[in-house]
Design a protein around this motif. Structure first.
Motif, PDB file in Angstrom:
ATOM      1  N   ALA A  16     -27.649   6.069  19.729  1.00 43.59           N
ATOM      2  CA  ALA A  16     -29.055   6.320  19.409  1.00 43.59           C
ATOM      3  C   ALA A  16     -29.991   5.575  20.358  1.00 43.59           C
ATOM      4  CB  ALA A  16     -29.340   5.907  17.962  1.00 43.59           C
ATOM      5  N   LYS A  17     -29.521   4.456  20.915  1.00 39.48           N
ATOM      6  CA  LYS A  17     -30.340   3.662  21.848  1.00 39.48           C
ATOM      7  C   LYS A  17     -30.062   4.031  23.302  1.00 39.48           C
ATOM      8  CE  LYS A  17     -30.779  -0.250  18.732  1.00 39.48           C
ATOM      9  NZ  LYS A  17     -30.401  -1.627  18.459  1.00 39.48           N
ATOM     10  N   GLY A  18     -29.332   5.121  23.533  1.00 37.21           N
ATOM     11  CA  GLY A  18     -29.077   5.581  24.892  1.00 37.21           C
ATOM     12  C   GLY A  18     -27.871   4.960  25.568  1.00 37.21           C
ATOM     13  N   GLY A  19     -27.080   4.205  24.835  1.00 40.46           N
ATOM     14  CA  GLY A  19     -25.893   3.580  25.408  1.00 40.46           C
ATOM     15  C   GLY A  19     -24.701   4.512  25.393  1.00 40.46           C
ATOM     16  N   SER A  20     -23.605   4.037  25.925  1.00 37.85           N
ATOM     17  CA  SER A  20     -22.349   4.790  25.865  1.00 37.85           C
ATOM     18  C   SER A  20     -21.309   3.900  25.193  1.00 37.85           C
ATOM     19  CB  SER A  20     -21.896   5.219  27.263  1.00 37.85           C
ATOM     20  OG  SER A  20     -21.651   4.086  28.074  1.00 37.85           O
ATOM     21  N   LEU A  78     -23.081  11.075   9.703  1.00 37.95           N
ATOM     22  CA  LEU A  78     -22.594   9.833   9.105  1.00 37.95           C
ATOM     23  C   LEU A  78     -23.741   8.843   8.910  1.00 37.95           C
ATOM     24  CD1 LEU A  78     -20.283   7.957   8.196  1.00 37.95           C
ATOM     25  CD2 LEU A  78     -20.075   7.252  10.567  1.00 37.95           C
ATOM     26  N   GLY A  79     -24.596   8.738   9.919  1.00 34.94           N
ATOM     27  CA  GLY A  79     -25.750   7.838   9.814  1.00 34.94           C
ATOM     28  C   GLY A  79     -26.672   8.240   8.677  1.00 34.94           C
ATOM     29  N   LEU A  80     -26.923   9.518   8.552  1.00 35.33           N
ATOM     30  CA  LEU A  80     -27.782  10.006   7.461  1.00 35.33           C
ATOM     31  C   LEU A  80     -27.128   9.766   6.103  1.00 35.33           C
ATOM     32  CD1 LEU A  80     -29.086  13.341   9.014  1.00 35.33           C
ATOM     33  CD2 LEU A  80     -30.373  11.236   8.640  1.00 35.33           C
ATOM     34  N   ALA A  81     -25.820   9.969   6.036  1.00 33.80           N
ATOM     35  CA  ALA A  81     -25.117   9.731   4.780  1.00 33.80           C
ATOM     36  C   ALA A  81     -25.188   8.259   4.392  1.00 33.80           C
ATOM     37  CB  ALA A  81     -23.658  10.182   4.898  1.00 33.80           C
ATOM     38  N   LEU A  82     -25.000   7.379   5.367  1.00 35.37           N
ATOM     39  CA  LEU A  82     -25.091   5.943   5.084  1.00 35.37           C
ATOM     40  C   LEU A  82     -26.502   5.555   4.660  1.00 35.37           C
ATOM     41  CD1 LEU A  82     -22.890   4.488   7.952  1.00 35.37           C
ATOM     42  CD2 LEU A  82     -22.348   4.593   5.528  1.00 35.37           C
ATOM     43  N   ALA A  83     -27.506   6.152   5.299  1.00 34.37           N
ATOM     44  CA  ALA A  83     -28.890   5.864   4.920  1.00 34.37           C
ATOM     45  C   ALA A  83     -29.152   6.345   3.500  1.00 34.37           C
ATOM     46  CB  ALA A  83     -29.854   6.527   5.901  1.00 34.37           C
ATOM     47  N   GLY A  84     -28.608   7.508   3.132  1.00 29.33           N
ATOM     48  CA  GLY A  84     -28.771   8.030   1.776  1.00 29.33           C
ATOM     49  C   GLY A  84     -28.127   7.128   0.743  1.00 29.33           C
ATOM     50  N   CYS A  85     -26.977   6.569   1.071  1.00 27.43           N
ATOM     51  CA  CYS A  85     -26.313   5.651   0.143  1.00 27.43           C
ATOM     52  C   CYS A  85     -27.175   4.425  -0.095  1.00 27.43           C
ATOM     53  CB  CYS A  85     -24.954   5.216   0.691  1.00 27.43           C
ATOM     54  SG  CYS A  85     -23.730   6.524   0.712  1.00 27.43           S
ATOM     55  N   LYS A  86     -27.774   3.894   0.962  1.00 29.58           N
ATOM     56  CA  LYS A  86     -28.626   2.724   0.815  1.00 29.58           C
ATOM     57  C   LYS A  86     -29.821   3.044  -0.066  1.00 29.58           C
ATOM     58  CE  LYS A  86     -30.982  -0.959   3.209  1.00 29.58           C
ATOM     59  NZ  LYS A  86     -31.028  -1.730   2.017  1.00 29.58           N
ATOM     60  N   GLN A  87     -30.422   4.236   0.123  1.00 30.69           N
ATOM     61  CA  GLN A  87     -31.576   4.612  -0.688  1.00 30.69           C
ATOM     62  C   GLN A  87     -31.184   4.733  -2.152  1.00 30.69           C
ATOM     63  OE1 GLN A  87     -33.153   8.113   1.152  1.00 30.69           O
ATOM     64  NE2 GLN A  87     -34.144   6.975   2.802  1.00 30.69           N
ATOM     65  N   ASP A 143     -18.130   2.713  13.197  1.00 26.53           N
ATOM     66  CA  ASP A 143     -18.877   3.977  13.217  1.00 26.53           C
ATOM     67  C   ASP A 143     -20.381   3.731  13.261  1.00 26.53           C
ATOM     68  OD1 ASP A 143     -16.507   5.402  13.149  1.00 26.53           O
ATOM     69  OD2 ASP A 143     -16.617   5.805  10.988  1.00 26.53           O
ATOM     70  N   VAL A 144     -20.872   2.760  12.496  1.00 24.31           N
ATOM     71  CA  VAL A 144     -22.299   2.441  12.493  1.00 24.31           C
ATOM     72  C   VAL A 144     -22.714   1.852  13.843  1.00 24.31           C
ATOM     73  CG1 VAL A 144     -24.058   0.937  11.465  1.00 24.31           C
ATOM     74  CG2 VAL A 144     -22.464   2.182   9.994  1.00 24.31           C
ATOM     75  N   GLU A 145     -21.890   0.955  14.405  1.00 27.01           N
ATOM     76  CA  GLU A 145     -22.195   0.374  15.716  1.00 27.01           C
ATOM     77  C   GLU A 145     -22.229   1.456  16.793  1.00 27.01           C
ATOM     78  OE1 GLU A 145     -19.266  -2.682  16.210  1.00 27.01           O
ATOM     79  OE2 GLU A 145     -20.362  -4.099  14.952  1.00 27.01           O
ATOM     80  N   LYS A 146     -21.296   2.404  16.735  1.00 26.52           N
ATOM     81  CA  LYS A 146     -21.265   3.497  17.711  1.00 26.52           C
ATOM     82  C   LYS A 146     -22.514   4.369  17.561  1.00 26.52           C
ATOM     83  CE  LYS A 146     -18.435   7.347  19.331  1.00 26.52           C
ATOM     84  NZ  LYS A 146     -17.170   8.074  19.150  1.00 26.52           N
ATOM     85  N   PHE A 147     -22.875   4.700  16.333  1.00 21.73           N
ATOM     86  CA  PHE A 147     -24.069   5.506  16.080  1.00 21.73           C
ATOM     87  C   PHE A 147     -25.308   4.816  16.637  1.00 21.73           C
ATOM     88  CE2 PHE A 147     -27.756   6.482  13.449  1.00 21.73           C
ATOM     89  CZ  PHE A 147     -27.823   7.854  13.607  1.00 21.73           C
ATOM     90  N   ASN A 148     -25.457   3.508  16.358  1.00 19.55           N
ATOM     91  CA  ASN A 148     -26.613   2.752  16.848  1.00 19.55           C
ATOM     92  C   ASN A 148     -26.625   2.672  18.373  1.00 19.55           C
ATOM     93  OD1 ASN A 148     -27.613   2.285  14.278  1.00 19.55           O
ATOM     94  ND2 ASN A 148     -26.516   0.346  14.055  1.00 19.55           N
TER      95      ASN A 148
END
Length: 116
Positions: free
Chosen positions: A49-53, A10-19, A41-46
């Motif tokens: 990615a930063k080691g949180g739960s 999902l994160g990669l797809a969102l990054a692709g949309c921005k590009q 979904d973006v907040e959960k991904f971030n």
């Protein structure tokens, strides 16, 4: 493991949309902020990615991180990365600590703090 893969995709797809938007010359100021499930979904991904739960509390979700000094003896809030728990006089294992908890202030005085 599957959930992490889906979140990463999902994160990669969102990054692709921005590009693609960048390449199309679309006016960046005209883009609307993410809301609802997309924002969560973006907040959960971030968070992950930063080691949180990704934790649930009272019907909502938030990002929670383990503290490096959880369980360490403390005498005031300044002794801990998170908060100093008044009853056990030990540093909280996670931050932010949700709900109402008896903690020690920076000066070492007990107080009840509520974070919802």
């Amino acid at each position: 493991m599957r959930a992490v893969f889906i979140i990463a995709a999902l994160g990669l797809a969102l990054a692709g949309c921005k590009q693609l938007d960048d390449l199309s010359g679309a006016d960046q100021s005209a883009q609307l902020p993410l809301v609802g499930q997309e924002k969560q979904d973006v907040e959960k991904f971030n968070c992950l990615a930063k080691g949180g739960s990704w934790a649930q509390y009272q019907g909502g979700y938030f990002c929670q991180h383990r503290t490096s000094d959880g369980g360490k003896i403390c005498r005031s809030g300044s002794d801990c990365e998170g908060v100093c728990l008044a009853r056990s006089r030990s540093c909280a294992p996670v931050k932010p600590l949700q709900g109402c908890n008896d903690i020690l202030t920076e000066a070492g005085f007990p107080m009840n703090a509520c974070v919802n």
